[in-house]
Design a protein around this motif. Sequence first.
Motif, PDB file in Angstrom:
ATOM      1  N   LEU A  83       0.789  -1.267  -0.031  1.00 56.94           N
ATOM      2  CA  LEU A  83       0.064   0.157  -0.022  1.00 56.94           C
ATOM      3  C   LEU A  83       0.843   1.206   0.129  1.00 56.94           C
ATOM      4  CD1 LEU A  83      -2.890   1.523   0.207  1.00 56.94           C
ATOM      5  CD2 LEU A  83      -2.595   1.185   2.812  1.00 56.94           C
ATOM      6  N   GLN A  84       1.945   1.257   0.730  1.00 54.06           N
ATOM      7  CA  GLN A  84       2.739   2.532   0.939  1.00 54.06           C
ATOM      8  C   GLN A  84       3.333   2.736  -0.444  1.00 54.06           C
ATOM      9  OE1 GLN A  84       2.753   4.488   3.234  1.00 54.06           O
ATOM     10  NE2 GLN A  84       4.001   5.711   1.920  1.00 54.06           N
ATOM     11  N   ASP A  85       3.812   1.753  -1.194  1.00 54.36           N
ATOM     12  CA  ASP A  85       4.201   1.782  -2.548  1.00 54.36           C
ATOM     13  C   ASP A  85       3.419   2.403  -3.671  1.00 54.36           C
ATOM     14  OD1 ASP A  85       6.756   0.501  -2.074  1.00 54.36           O
ATOM     15  OD2 ASP A  85       5.880  -1.399  -2.266  1.00 54.36           O
ATOM     16  N   ARG A  86       2.006   2.090  -3.422  1.00 59.16           N
ATOM     17  CA  ARG A  86       1.063   2.980  -4.326  1.00 59.16           C
ATOM     18  C   ARG A  86       0.665   4.034  -3.796  1.00 59.16           C
ATOM     19  NH1 ARG A  86      -2.799  -1.279  -6.044  1.00 59.16           N
ATOM     20  NH2 ARG A  86      -2.182  -3.257  -5.631  1.00 59.16           N
ATOM     21  N   ILE A  87       0.927   4.435  -2.600  1.00 56.49           N
ATOM     22  CA  ILE A  87       0.665   5.680  -2.116  1.00 56.49           C
ATOM     23  C   ILE A  87       1.904   6.805  -2.493  1.00 56.49           C
ATOM     24  CG2 ILE A  87       0.608   7.192  -0.139  1.00 56.49           C
ATOM     25  CD1 ILE A  87      -0.922   4.885   1.244  1.00 56.49           C
ATOM     26  N   GLN A  88       2.950   6.154  -2.562  1.00 53.19           N
ATOM     27  CA  GLN A  88       4.494   7.066  -2.878  1.00 53.19           C
ATOM     28  C   GLN A  88       4.079   7.362  -4.366  1.00 53.19           C
ATOM     29  OE1 GLN A  88       8.020   5.313  -1.911  1.00 53.19           O
ATOM     30  NE2 GLN A  88       9.064   6.706  -3.012  1.00 53.19           N
ATOM     31  N   GLY A  89       3.719   6.223  -5.343  1.00 51.79           N
ATOM     32  CA  GLY A  89       3.694   6.534  -6.547  1.00 51.79           C
ATOM     33  C   GLY A  89       2.743   7.739  -6.921  1.00 51.79           C
ATOM     34  N   LEU A  90       1.402   7.514  -6.343  1.00 53.80           N
ATOM     35  CA  LEU A  90       0.218   8.371  -6.589  1.00 53.80           C
ATOM     36  C   LEU A  90       0.892  10.025  -6.299  1.00 53.80           C
ATOM     37  CD1 LEU A  90      -2.706   5.994  -5.915  1.00 53.80           C
ATOM     38  CD2 LEU A  90      -1.710   6.991  -8.271  1.00 53.80           C
ATOM     39  N   GLU A  91       1.225   9.879  -4.968  1.00 55.47           N
ATOM     40  CA  GLU A  91       1.859  11.212  -4.407  1.00 55.47           C
ATOM     41  C   GLU A  91       2.813  11.773  -5.004  1.00 55.47           C
ATOM     42  OE1 GLU A  91       2.812  10.233  -0.402  1.00 55.47           O
ATOM     43  OE2 GLU A  91       0.964  10.909   0.417  1.00 55.47           O
ATOM     44  N   LEU A  92       3.775  10.959  -5.695  1.00 55.49           N
ATOM     45  CA  LEU A  92       4.702  11.787  -6.651  1.00 55.49           C
ATOM     46  C   LEU A  92       3.873  12.430  -8.103  1.00 55.49           C
ATOM     47  CD1 LEU A  92       7.558   9.084  -6.447  1.00 55.49           C
ATOM     48  CD2 LEU A  92       7.726  11.460  -5.563  1.00 55.49           C
ATOM     49  N   GLY A  93       2.950  11.643  -8.192  1.00 54.82           N
ATOM     50  CA  GLY A  93       2.139  12.240  -9.455  1.00 54.82           C
ATOM     51  C   GLY A  93       1.704  11.382 -10.507  1.00 54.82           C
ATOM     52  N   ALA A  94       1.962  10.103 -10.187  1.00 57.27           N
ATOM     53  CA  ALA A  94       1.441   9.105 -11.380  1.00 57.27           C
ATOM     54  C   ALA A  94      -0.191   9.209 -11.451  1.00 57.27           C
ATOM     55  CB  ALA A  94       1.749   7.615 -10.834  1.00 57.27           C
ATOM     56  N   ASP A  95      -0.605   8.769 -12.698  1.00 56.69           N
ATOM     57  CA  ASP A  95      -1.911   8.745 -12.757  1.00 56.69           C
ATOM     58  C   ASP A  95      -2.683   7.453 -12.577  1.00 56.69           C
ATOM     59  OD1 ASP A  95      -2.479  11.477 -14.369  1.00 56.69           O
ATOM     60  OD2 ASP A  95      -0.577  10.590 -14.860  1.00 56.69           O
ATOM     61  N   ASP A  96      -1.699   6.296 -12.373  1.00 56.98           N
ATOM     62  CA  ASP A  96      -2.559   5.164 -12.045  1.00 56.98           C
ATOM     63  C   ASP A  96      -1.403   4.112 -11.814  1.00 56.98           C
ATOM     64  OD1 ASP A  96      -4.388   3.081 -12.002  1.00 56.98           O
ATOM     65  OD2 ASP A  96      -4.885   3.156 -13.995  1.00 56.98           O
TER      66      ASP A  96
END
Length: 231
Positions: A83-96
């Motif tokens: 979950l933390q990986d997903r959060i990090q990716g999205l917080e960095l600006g990824a769209d999906d």
Amino acid sequence: MRILVVEDDARTGEYLKKGLAESGYAVDWTRNGADGLHMALETSYDLVVLDVMLPGLSGWQVMEALRAKQDVPVLFLTARDQLQDRIQGLELGADDYLVKPFSFTELVLRIRTLLRRGVVREADQLRLADLHIDVLRRRVTRMNVAVPLTNKEFTLLHLLVRREGEVLSRTLIASQVWDMNFDSDTNVVDVAIKRLRAKIDRPFEPKLIHTVRGMGYVCEVRACAECAPAP
């Protein structure tokens, strides 16, 4: 439509390049994070498919540097499934964010969705009256009280609040939440709405989820005389 794939695994990269090309996209592929960043900045891509664990620069570093320069849609495709990986990716600006192993059909559907949406980004935090939705962490509160929801209930609530004030048909809700064509003999949408109301509306005022007879459902704040949802 031109897509950049940044993927260090040769087998996966070849598979993606071949499959996306057969799906009608022009595809460039690189196995190095630094090269991927350079290509993304120097060439006009419609979308970037980005791994996290890359030589040269990690996917996190590529994402951070890319967002400082441009808004091309980015989909993380990675084995990092926490979950933390997903959060990090999205917080960095990824769209999906899609986790390996993956369904190629799902990947293509997500790519099509991102390309239709373009660079318009959804809010990370949604509020309606005293309802608060933390989209990234998938947390919901009303009057600062945590409201536990199932995955489908969260997706349904997110859809309703994101399109506040719009009357959404059962057909649209079924396609967006369950990825299914609506069968008039199936009451899955009505049952889900009833369960969501029991958690979101029943213990609180004002009521937010309303029935529009013969049309569907709408999420909005109404005057007190209209607060009670139709049965």
